[in-house]
Design a protein around this motif. Structure first.
Motif, PDB file in Angstrom:
ATOM      1  N   ILE A 109      -9.942  -3.918   4.870  1.00  0.00           N
ATOM      2  CA  ILE A 109     -10.229  -4.862   5.954  1.00  0.00           C
ATOM      3  C   ILE A 109     -11.348  -4.255   6.780  1.00  0.00           C
ATOM      4  N   PHE A 110     -12.466  -4.970   6.904  1.00  0.00           N
ATOM      5  CA  PHE A 110     -13.690  -4.377   7.430  1.00  0.00           C
ATOM      6  C   PHE A 110     -14.296  -5.280   8.502  1.00  0.00           C
ATOM      7  N   GLY A 111     -14.594  -4.670   9.676  1.00  0.00           N
ATOM      8  CA  GLY A 111     -15.265  -5.399  10.746  1.00  0.00           C
ATOM      9  C   GLY A 111     -16.503  -4.666  11.190  1.00  0.00           C
ATOM     10  N   SER A 112     -17.654  -5.312  11.114  1.00  0.00           N
ATOM     11  CA  SER A 112     -18.915  -4.719  11.546  1.00  0.00           C
ATOM     12  C   SER A 112     -19.560  -5.618  12.590  1.00  0.00           C
ATOM     13  N   ARG A 140     -12.724   3.429   0.807  1.00  0.00           N
ATOM     14  CA  ARG A 140     -11.333   3.135   0.455  1.00  0.00           C
ATOM     15  C   ARG A 140     -10.389   3.328   1.634  1.00  0.00           C
ATOM     16  N   ASN A 141     -10.875   3.038   2.834  1.00  0.00           N
ATOM     17  CA  ASN A 141     -10.021   3.053   4.019  1.00  0.00           C
ATOM     18  C   ASN A 141      -9.240   1.746   4.102  1.00  0.00           C
ATOM     19  N   CYS A 142      -8.161   1.751   4.854  1.00  0.00           N
ATOM     20  CA  CYS A 142      -7.397   0.512   5.023  1.00  0.00           C
ATOM     21  C   CYS A 142      -8.120  -0.443   5.966  1.00  0.00           C
ATOM     22  N   ILE A 143      -8.433   0.024   7.166  1.00  0.00           N
ATOM     23  CA  ILE A 143      -9.139  -0.800   8.159  1.00  0.00           C
ATOM     24  C   ILE A 143     -10.302   0.022   8.699  1.00  0.00           C
ATOM     25  N   LYS A 144     -11.469  -0.598   8.784  1.00  0.00           N
ATOM     26  CA  LYS A 144     -12.612   0.086   9.385  1.00  0.00           C
ATOM     27  C   LYS A 144     -13.347  -0.832  10.342  1.00  0.00           C
ATOM     28  N   PHE A 145     -13.641  -0.294  11.539  1.00  0.00           N
ATOM     29  CA  PHE A 145     -14.505  -0.957  12.512  1.00  0.00           C
ATOM     30  C   PHE A 145     -15.764  -0.110  12.688  1.00  0.00           C
ATOM     31  N   VAL A 167      -6.951   3.886   9.838  1.00  0.00           N
ATOM     32  CA  VAL A 167      -7.920   3.141  10.660  1.00  0.00           C
ATOM     33  C   VAL A 167      -9.103   4.068  10.922  1.00  0.00           C
ATOM     34  N   ARG A 168     -10.300   3.634  10.563  1.00  0.00           N
ATOM     35  CA  ARG A 168     -11.516   4.436  10.732  1.00  0.00           C
ATOM     36  C   ARG A 168     -12.450   3.679  11.671  1.00  0.00           C
ATOM     37  N   ILE A 169     -12.874   4.331  12.758  1.00  0.00           N
ATOM     38  CA  ILE A 169     -13.625   3.658  13.819  1.00  0.00           C
ATOM     39  C   ILE A 169     -14.888   4.449  14.097  1.00  0.00           C
ATOM     40  N   SER A 170     -16.032   3.795  14.046  1.00  0.00           N
ATOM     41  CA  SER A 170     -17.288   4.481  14.348  1.00  0.00           C
ATOM     42  C   SER A 170     -18.183   3.597  15.207  1.00  0.00           C
ATOM     43  N   LYS A 171     -18.919   4.229  16.125  1.00  0.00           N
ATOM     44  CA  LYS A 171     -19.904   3.554  16.967  1.00  0.00           C
ATOM     45  C   LYS A 171     -19.322   2.316  17.650  1.00  0.00           C
ATOM     46  N   SER A 172     -18.100   2.418  18.117  1.00  0.00           N
ATOM     47  CA  SER A 172     -17.392   1.264  18.675  1.00  0.00           C
ATOM     48  C   SER A 172     -16.815   1.604  20.046  1.00  0.00           C
ATOM     49  N   SER A 191      -9.236   7.760  12.695  1.00  0.00           N
ATOM     50  CA  SER A 191     -10.451   8.519  12.963  1.00  0.00           C
ATOM     51  C   SER A 191     -11.264   7.813  14.033  1.00  0.00           C
ATOM     52  N   PHE A 192     -11.544   8.520  15.132  1.00  0.00           N
ATOM     53  CA  PHE A 192     -12.501   8.056  16.139  1.00  0.00           C
ATOM     54  C   PHE A 192     -13.780   8.866  15.915  1.00  0.00           C
ATOM     55  N   LEU A 193     -14.856   8.204  15.492  1.00  0.00           N
ATOM     56  CA  LEU A 193     -16.038   8.915  15.023  1.00  0.00           C
ATOM     57  C   LEU A 193     -17.326   8.386  15.647  1.00  0.00           C
ATOM     58  N   SER A 194     -18.367   9.215  15.589  1.00  0.00           N
ATOM     59  CA  SER A 194     -19.770   8.796  15.745  1.00  0.00           C
ATOM     60  C   SER A 194     -20.049   7.956  16.984  1.00  0.00           C
ATOM     61  N   GLY A 195     -19.768   8.501  18.149  1.00  0.00           N
ATOM     62  CA  GLY A 195     -20.114   7.799  19.373  1.00  0.00           C
ATOM     63  C   GLY A 195     -19.131   6.748  19.825  1.00  0.00           C
ATOM     64  N   THR A 196     -17.971   6.689  19.224  1.00  0.00           N
ATOM     65  CA  THR A 196     -16.938   5.766  19.696  1.00  0.00           C
ATOM     66  C   THR A 196     -16.484   6.180  21.097  1.00  0.00           C
ATOM     67  N   LYS A 197     -16.175   5.205  21.942  1.00  0.00           N
ATOM     68  CA  LYS A 197     -15.801   5.502  23.321  1.00  0.00           C
ATOM     69  C   LYS A 197     -14.733   4.524  23.825  1.00  0.00           C
ATOM     70  N   ASP A 198     -14.091   4.919  24.912  1.00  0.00           N
ATOM     71  CA  ASP A 198     -13.156   4.047  25.636  1.00  0.00           C
ATOM     72  C   ASP A 198     -12.108   3.440  24.700  1.00  0.00           C
ATOM     73  N   SER A 199     -11.492   4.283  23.888  1.00  0.00           N
ATOM     74  CA  SER A 199     -10.531   3.798  22.898  1.00  0.00           C
ATOM     75  C   SER A 199      -9.257   4.633  22.956  1.00  0.00           C
ATOM     76  N   ARG A 200      -8.207   4.113  22.330  1.00  0.00           N
ATOM     77  CA  ARG A 200      -6.894   4.735  22.504  1.00  0.00           C
ATOM     78  C   ARG A 200      -6.016   4.545  21.270  1.00  0.00           C
ATOM     79  N   MET A 201      -5.199   5.573  20.976  1.00  0.00           N
ATOM     80  CA  MET A 201      -4.136   5.514  19.969  1.00  0.00           C
ATOM     81  C   MET A 201      -2.827   5.882  20.647  1.00  0.00           C
TER      82      MET A 201
END
Length: 298
Positions: A109-112, A140-145, A167-172, A191-201
């Motif tokens: 499941i992919f959201g760009s 091959r991640n389950c969900i990526k934003f 859940v893999r999150i980048s630049k979000s 994974s919170f990656l590559s400039g992701t901000k203001d997010s929470r698990m």
């Protein structure tokens, strides 16, 4: 006078009843059922595209997946202002190791570039059969934003075994992951990656398998709280990984216990982490070392 009041009340009631269907009708809801074969994404993507038409942040579209197994051969592609919701553990997204293995299709499941998206009440399964199948990096991640904002992932079961991140999150920004069960996913739980901000698990139950329970790498204002981390697979190396430049990484009120990795068994691990890092009010036992980086009382 009484007749006039009754007439006025009747007219007002008619106006209300006339207005209600118009409001409800603006909310686009589509139900999808499982199909035979391995191209369930075709029907789901068609429903998402239809639900997105005319949807807004205040009046989103809904796609409901009934119980059953949805075998996919390409990504389910998210659209802004659409809620994708299953029927709980009974709604299974299933993929083999050859699916979603490229830059153009990095997740089931992919959201760009999307915003105001919600994904919930699903179960993920794959053809992976051991920890050695995991750790496939970007794919091959389950969900990526990526480059997305103000979205939620919750109440999802990630089963043993899976190929990539849960859940893999980048630049979000503004991404929340909560109430998920992550049982030995193939790489990082989140994974919170590559400039992701203001997010929470938060409020997740995570079994660490191939790498970490959650990874925070080059991010700002990331909060990881009220989760439980454990793991006895004998692979992986820490419950929470802090990596590279971080601003306001806040890890608190988690439980980390009985984790046994391969290269390490750390509670909070350090990979060249620097910046403002707070690790406080966590409860830990049978992990070692407890905390490699971060200040606070635990």
């Amino acid at each position: 006078m009484l007749k006039r009041q009754i007439g006025t009340l009747f007219l007002a009631t008619c106006l209300i009843l006339t207005a209600v269907p118009a409001v409800l009708g603006a909310q686009n809801s589509i139900t999808v059922n499982p199909t035979s074969g391995s191209d369930a994404q075709t029907a789901i993507n068609k429903a998402i595209n239809s639900a997105a038409s005319g949807a807004t942040e205040s009046n989103p579209g809904y796609v409901f997946l009934t119980a059953g197994t949805y075998k996919i051969s390409a990504p389910i592609v998210l659209k802004s202002n659409v809620v994708l919701k299953g029927a709980g553990d009974g709604t299974i997204i299933y993929a083999t190791g050859s699916v979603c293995n490229s830059d153009g299709s990095p997740a089931y499941i992919f959201g760009s570039g999307v915003s105001n998206v919600e994904v919930s009440d699903l179960q993920f399964k794959s053809s992976a059969t051991s920890p050695r199948d995991g750790g496939h990096g970007d794919y091959r991640n389950c969900i990526k934003f990526t480059s997305s904002s103000d979205s939620k992932v919750h109440d999802i079961l990630f089963t043993r075994y899976l190929y990539g991140d849960g859940v893999r999150i980048s630049k979000s920004s503004g991404i929340e992951v909560y109430n998920c069960r992550m049982y030995s996913v193939g790489h990082d739980g989140v994974s919170f990656l590559s400039g992701t901000k203001d997010s929470r698990m938060y409020n997740c139950d995570v079994e660490v398998q191939t790498n970490t329970g959650v990874r925070i790498d080059n991010c700002a204002n990331i909060e990881v709280d009220h989760n439980t981390f454990s793991g006895s697979a004998g692979s992986g190396w820490c419950c929470v990984e802090l990596e590279n430049s971080l601003t306001n990484a806040n890890v608190h009120h988690n439980i980390m216990h009985d984790f046994k990795g391969s290269s390490s068994s750390a509670g909070v691990g350090n990979v060249h982490a620097s910046g403002s890092i707070s690790v406080h009010d966590n409860v830990m036992w049978n992990v070692s070392p407890y905390i490699q980086v971060g200040s606070g009382s635990n």
